[in-house]
Write an enzyme that holds these catalytic residues in place. Structure first.
Site, PDB file in Angstrom:
ATOM      1  NE  ARG A 179      39.721 -45.807   2.692  1.00 60.41           N
ATOM      2  CZ  ARG A 179      38.804 -45.196   1.945  1.00 60.41           C
ATOM      3  NH1 ARG A 179      37.735 -44.652   2.510  1.00 60.41           N
ATOM      4  NH2 ARG A 179      38.960 -45.137   0.648  1.00 60.41           N
ATOM      5  NE  ARG A 192      34.552 -43.654  -2.830  1.00 60.38           N
ATOM      6  CZ  ARG A 192      35.728 -44.237  -2.683  1.00 60.38           C
ATOM      7  NH1 ARG A 192      36.498 -44.430  -3.739  1.00 60.38           N
ATOM      8  NH2 ARG A 192      36.127 -44.598  -1.489  1.00 60.38           N
TER       9      ARG A 192
HETATM   10  P1  AP5 Z   1      37.932 -43.113  -6.916  1.00 61.08           P
HETATM   11  O1  AP5 Z   1      38.196 -43.369  -8.358  1.00 61.08           O
HETATM   12  O2  AP5 Z   1      36.881 -43.902  -6.248  1.00 61.08           O
HETATM   13  O3  AP5 Z   1      39.319 -43.171  -6.096  1.00 61.08           O
HETATM   14  P2  AP5 Z   1      40.190 -44.402  -5.658  1.00 61.08           P
HETATM   15  O4  AP5 Z   1      41.625 -43.994  -5.764  1.00 61.08           O
HETATM   16  O5  AP5 Z   1      39.797 -45.647  -6.376  1.00 61.08           O
HETATM   17  O6  AP5 Z   1      39.779 -44.464  -4.124  1.00 61.08           O
HETATM   18  P3  AP5 Z   1      39.395 -45.670  -3.193  1.00 61.08           P
HETATM   19  O7  AP5 Z   1      38.916 -45.050  -1.919  1.00 61.08           O
HETATM   20  O8  AP5 Z   1      38.489 -46.658  -3.845  1.00 61.08           O
HETATM   21  O9  AP5 Z   1      40.763 -46.306  -2.958  1.00 61.08           O
HETATM   22  P4  AP5 Z   1      41.176 -47.031  -1.751  1.00 61.08           P
HETATM   23  O10 AP5 Z   1      42.547 -47.392  -2.177  1.00 61.08           O
HETATM   24  O11 AP5 Z   1      41.080 -46.359  -0.442  1.00 61.08           O
HETATM   25  O12 AP5 Z   1      40.060 -48.173  -1.591  1.00 61.08           O
HETATM   26  P5  AP5 Z   1      40.017 -49.679  -2.089  1.00 61.08           P
HETATM   27  O13 AP5 Z   1      38.658 -49.956  -2.531  1.00 61.08           O
HETATM   28  O14 AP5 Z   1      41.167 -49.986  -2.969  1.00 61.08           O
HETATM   29  O15 AP5 Z   1      37.633 -41.534  -6.755  1.00 61.08           O
HETATM   30  C1  AP5 Z   1      37.260 -40.987  -5.505  1.00 61.08           C
HETATM   31  C2  AP5 Z   1      36.176 -39.900  -5.694  1.00 61.08           C
HETATM   32  O16 AP5 Z   1      36.743 -38.787  -6.397  1.00 61.08           O
HETATM   33  C3  AP5 Z   1      34.984 -40.372  -6.550  1.00 61.08           C
HETATM   34  O17 AP5 Z   1      33.818 -39.783  -6.042  1.00 61.08           O
HETATM   35  C4  AP5 Z   1      35.314 -39.825  -7.960  1.00 61.08           C
HETATM   36  O18 AP5 Z   1      34.126 -39.544  -8.694  1.00 61.08           O
HETATM   37  C5  AP5 Z   1      36.064 -38.538  -7.638  1.00 61.08           C
HETATM   38  N1  AP5 Z   1      37.117 -38.238  -8.610  1.00 61.08           N
HETATM   39  C6  AP5 Z   1      37.968 -39.125  -9.229  1.00 61.08           C
HETATM   40  N2  AP5 Z   1      38.840 -38.478 -10.032  1.00 61.08           N
HETATM   41  C7  AP5 Z   1      38.530 -37.129  -9.916  1.00 61.08           C
HETATM   42  C8  AP5 Z   1      39.080 -35.939 -10.525  1.00 61.08           C
HETATM   43  N3  AP5 Z   1      40.126 -35.992 -11.376  1.00 61.08           N
HETATM   44  N4  AP5 Z   1      38.525 -34.745 -10.183  1.00 61.08           N
HETATM   45  C9  AP5 Z   1      37.463 -34.688  -9.296  1.00 61.08           C
HETATM   46  N5  AP5 Z   1      36.913 -35.779  -8.719  1.00 61.08           N
HETATM   47  C10 AP5 Z   1      37.438 -36.991  -9.027  1.00 61.08           C
HETATM   48  O19 AP5 Z   1      40.308 -50.443  -0.712  1.00 61.08           O
HETATM   49  C11 AP5 Z   1      39.389 -50.439   0.344  1.00 61.08           C
HETATM   50  C12 AP5 Z   1      39.940 -51.228   1.523  1.00 61.08           C
HETATM   51  O20 AP5 Z   1      40.153 -52.587   1.132  1.00 61.08           O
HETATM   52  C13 AP5 Z   1      41.296 -50.768   2.045  1.00 61.08           C
HETATM   53  O21 AP5 Z   1      41.165 -49.714   2.980  1.00 61.08           O
HETATM   54  C14 AP5 Z   1      41.819 -52.057   2.685  1.00 61.08           C
HETATM   55  O22 AP5 Z   1      41.217 -52.282   3.930  1.00 61.08           O
HETATM   56  C15 AP5 Z   1      41.328 -53.112   1.725  1.00 61.08           C
HETATM   57  N6  AP5 Z   1      42.305 -53.414   0.674  1.00 61.08           N
HETATM   58  C16 AP5 Z   1      42.177 -53.163  -0.655  1.00 61.08           C
HETATM   59  N7  AP5 Z   1      43.281 -53.532  -1.327  1.00 61.08           N
HETATM   60  C17 AP5 Z   1      44.138 -54.028  -0.406  1.00 61.08           C
HETATM   61  C18 AP5 Z   1      45.453 -54.553  -0.474  1.00 61.08           C
HETATM   62  N8  AP5 Z   1      46.122 -54.633  -1.649  1.00 61.08           N
HETATM   63  N9  AP5 Z   1      46.041 -54.954   0.672  1.00 61.08           N
HETATM   64  C19 AP5 Z   1      45.396 -54.884   1.843  1.00 61.08           C
HETATM   65  N10 AP5 Z   1      44.148 -54.395   1.989  1.00 61.08           N
HETATM   66  C20 AP5 Z   1      43.521 -53.959   0.874  1.00 61.08           C
END
Ligand code: AP5
Ligand code: ZN
Length: 214
Positions: free
Chosen positions: A170, A127
């Protein structure tokens, strides 16, 4: 209309929330993007969240809930929002219900993007993102110009928390703390499961169908 996108790290929540919010004319609220923006600007919230995020742990509920509450009260959310990354614990889900009640709304549908763990690791290791939160993948969704965002031309970079050891953490945290929300929303009749291993367009079509049906 408030939509909650549920799914493990790397399921495609950010990718899909971008398209769906545009297509339904709803705000896109990504808790991860808001935290990263605050980390970049070195705000109090950012400094507080940084350690948790870089370790792959959840930021404490009270801090996260207060941040989302403030976001939901902004004028661009009056017609609703696509929530990507929040709620992530049952306590957050209860808090969301209360906040939406205040706003005269409810959660309309909770599409659950299901992707097995071995696929998640491949996705996260390839990514690349820009600092506006636009998401690419070196193989599955490459940008037109290498290293540059198609939408705004900004530089692409790899996230600190996408290192293999942190990705594993994660996924484990998701299974322990967030996956209970699948049952939480199923019991309330709001859950729609979507196969997240399909091509990006196909996942979008299934998500829109699930939202329209609900
Ligand atoms: P992408 O769309 O980026 O996936 P995503 O589900 O959004 O993944 P994230 O890693 O951003 O989610 P996350 O929940 O871990 O992180 P967040 O930022 O929320 O897709 C991933 C990859 O796959 C990309 O390269 C894309 O191009 C590819 N792809 C997508 N669809 C595809 C398909 N169909 N086929 C092939 N490839 C595909 O959170 C980060 C951190 O913030 C957390 O770890 C935590 O510490 C904190 N945090 C965030 N929210 C909270 C909360 N509510 N409470 C507490 N802590 C929180
Ligand atoms: Zn961009």
């Amino acid at each position: 209309t408030y939509i909650v996108l549920l799914g493990p790290p790397g399921a495609g929540k950010g990718t899909q929330a971008e398209v769906i919010s545009e297509s339904l004319k709803l705000a896109h609220i990504s808790s991860g993007d808001i935290f990263r923006e605050n980390m970049k600007n070195e705000t109090e919230l950012g400094k507080m969240a940084q350690g948790y995020i870089n370790r792959g742990e959840l930021v404490p509920d009270d801090v996260t809930i207060a941040m989302i509450r403030e976001r939901l009260l902004r004028p661009d959310c009056v017609n609703g929002a696509v929530l990507d990354g929040f709620p992530r614990t049952p306590a957050q889900a209860d808090a969301l219900e209360g906040m939406l009640k205040e706003l005269g709304g409810t959660v309309h549908r909770v599409p659950y993007i299901n992707v097995p763990s071995e696929v998640l690791v491949k996705r996260l290791s390839g990514r690349w993102t820009c600092r506006q939160g636009h998401v690419y993948h070196v193989v599955f969704n490459p940008p037109q110009v290498p290293g540059k965002c198609d939408v705004d031309g900004l530089e692409l970079f790899q996230r600190e928390d996408d290192q293999p050891a942190t990705v594993e953490r994660r996924i484990r945290v998701y299974l322990e703390q967030t996956s209970p929300l699948i049952e939480y929303y199923r019991e309330r009749g709001l859950l729609s499961e979507v196969d997240g291993t399909q091509a990006i367009d196909k996942v979008t079509a299934d998500l829109l169908a699930a939202i329209q049906k609900g």
